[in-house]
Design a protein around this motif. Sequence first.
Motif, short mmCIF file in Angstrom:
data_model
loop_
_atom_site.label_atom_id
_atom_site.label_comp_id
_atom_site.label_asym_id
_atom_site.label_seq_id
_atom_site.Cartn_x
_atom_site.Cartn_y
_atom_site.Cartn_z
N PRO A 65 31.44 49.86 -10.75
CA PRO A 65 30.81 50.27 -12.03
C PRO A 65 29.62 51.45 -12.46
N ALA A 66 29.29 51.78 -13.21
CA ALA A 66 28.01 53.18 -13.24
C ALA A 66 27.37 51.39 -13.68
N TYR A 67 25.96 51.66 -13.70
CA TYR A 67 25.59 50.33 -13.98
C TYR A 67 24.83 50.90 -14.93
N ARG A 68 24.65 50.54 -16.73
CA ARG A 68 23.76 51.23 -17.99
C ARG A 68 23.58 49.61 -18.92
N ARG A 69 22.12 50.77 -19.55
CA ARG A 69 20.61 49.30 -20.30
C ARG A 69 20.54 50.52 -21.08
N VAL A 70 20.80 49.21 -22.22
CA VAL A 70 19.58 49.80 -23.14
C VAL A 70 18.30 49.03 -23.28
N ASP A 71 17.12 48.79 -23.08
CA ASP A 71 16.08 48.47 -23.69
C ASP A 71 14.80 48.67 -25.09
N ILE A 72 14.85 46.96 -25.75
CA ILE A 72 13.95 47.77 -26.97
C ILE A 72 13.08 47.65 -26.78
N GLY A 73 11.48 47.56 -27.89
CA GLY A 73 10.30 46.56 -28.08
C GLY A 73 9.13 46.64 -28.66
N PHE A 74 9.05 45.64 -29.60
CA PHE A 74 7.52 46.14 -30.21
C PHE A 74 6.98 45.27 -29.75
N SER A 75 5.06 45.96 -29.84
CA SER A 75 4.45 45.35 -30.67
C SER A 75 3.38 45.45 -31.08
N ASN A 119 18.56 44.35 -22.34
CA ASN A 119 20.38 44.92 -22.26
C ASN A 119 20.15 44.54 -23.05
N LEU A 120 20.19 45.57 -24.46
CA LEU A 120 20.59 45.05 -25.67
C LEU A 120 21.78 45.29 -26.00
N PRO A 121 22.86 46.05 -25.42
CA PRO A 121 24.15 45.83 -25.94
C PRO A 121 24.68 44.51 -24.72
N ASN A 122 23.94 43.89 -24.01
CA ASN A 122 24.81 42.85 -23.48
C ASN A 122 26.20 43.81 -22.77
N ILE A 123 25.40 44.43 -21.80
CA ILE A 123 26.57 45.39 -21.02
C ILE A 123 26.57 44.65 -19.95
N SER A 124 27.73 43.80 -18.51
CA SER A 124 28.20 43.32 -18.27
C SER A 124 28.08 44.00 -16.59
N ASN A 125 26.61 44.38 -16.29
CA ASN A 125 26.73 44.82 -14.37
C ASN A 125 26.84 44.50 -14.02
N THR A 126 27.68 45.86 -12.45
CA THR A 126 28.05 44.45 -11.38
C THR A 126 26.72 44.30 -10.47
N ILE A 127 26.45 43.82 -9.76
CA ILE A 127 25.37 43.11 -8.98
C ILE A 127 26.71 43.99 -7.65
N SER A 128 27.76 43.05 -7.65
CA SER A 128 28.14 42.49 -6.20
C SER A 128 29.09 42.48 -6.20
N TYR A 129 29.87 42.39 -5.01
CA TYR A 129 31.90 41.59 -4.65
C TYR A 129 31.24 40.51 -3.89
N ARG A 157 21.93 39.92 -21.57
CA ARG A 157 20.72 40.04 -23.17
C ARG A 157 19.99 39.12 -23.21
N ARG A 158 18.62 39.48 -22.63
CA ARG A 158 17.90 38.44 -22.58
C ARG A 158 16.41 38.64 -23.52
N ILE A 159 15.57 38.05 -24.24
CA ILE A 159 14.74 38.23 -25.00
C ILE A 159 13.49 37.79 -24.66
N ASN A 160 12.62 39.13 -24.90
CA ASN A 160 11.26 38.26 -23.83
C ASN A 160 10.30 38.20 -24.76
#
Length: 204
Positions: free
Chosen positions: A126-136, A164-174, A194-197
Amino acid sequence: MDQLIPYQVDNVRIVYSGENEARGYAAGIDFKINGELVPGEESWVTLSLMKTEENLSGDQWINPEQAGEPGYIPRPSDQRINFSMFFQDHLPKNPDFKAHLSFFYGSGLPFGPPRSERYLATNRMPAYRRVDIGFSYDLLKSASSQKRNLLDLKNLWLGLEIFNLPNISNTISYYWVSDIFNRQYAVPNYLTSRRINLKLTAKF
């Protein structure tokens, strides 16, 4: 390209054949546009298109009823589309408060069953999709810039990032499993959710 060494990806391992037994090609083009939506804050958009295939010499179909050779097949790095965007902005009357948004998209890479003929690795992840957002926010605001702080800091940024704001499950391998009839099933391995930093950055 000539005298290529074919390889396969087994989970996160790269397994080379050890022989210069293939020829192939790679063709692609990259686009990038960048600028400043607000002064001093650079933003950009990139688009990459690529196609790469290889032809192994001497490979044959497993089914004897099939004539000829498999011919050209996608290389493991054959990612046709790669798109990304990165935007930065800050509050109109308070440049010490900044925000950024990034978006990534990559079409699926080819894969196939382990310990099988190379030409069987033509399935697509499946396609890799990711959205990140940040504030400083600069804790040493311009209002106090005239005052010399204890450590002589130029700025002190407190940042909050959400990956990974939308919490998408991206496949890396099988992970491949077999049943009693020796039929194989591909079970996806996913990247992190999703991770918060929270970070503190100081510049002297």
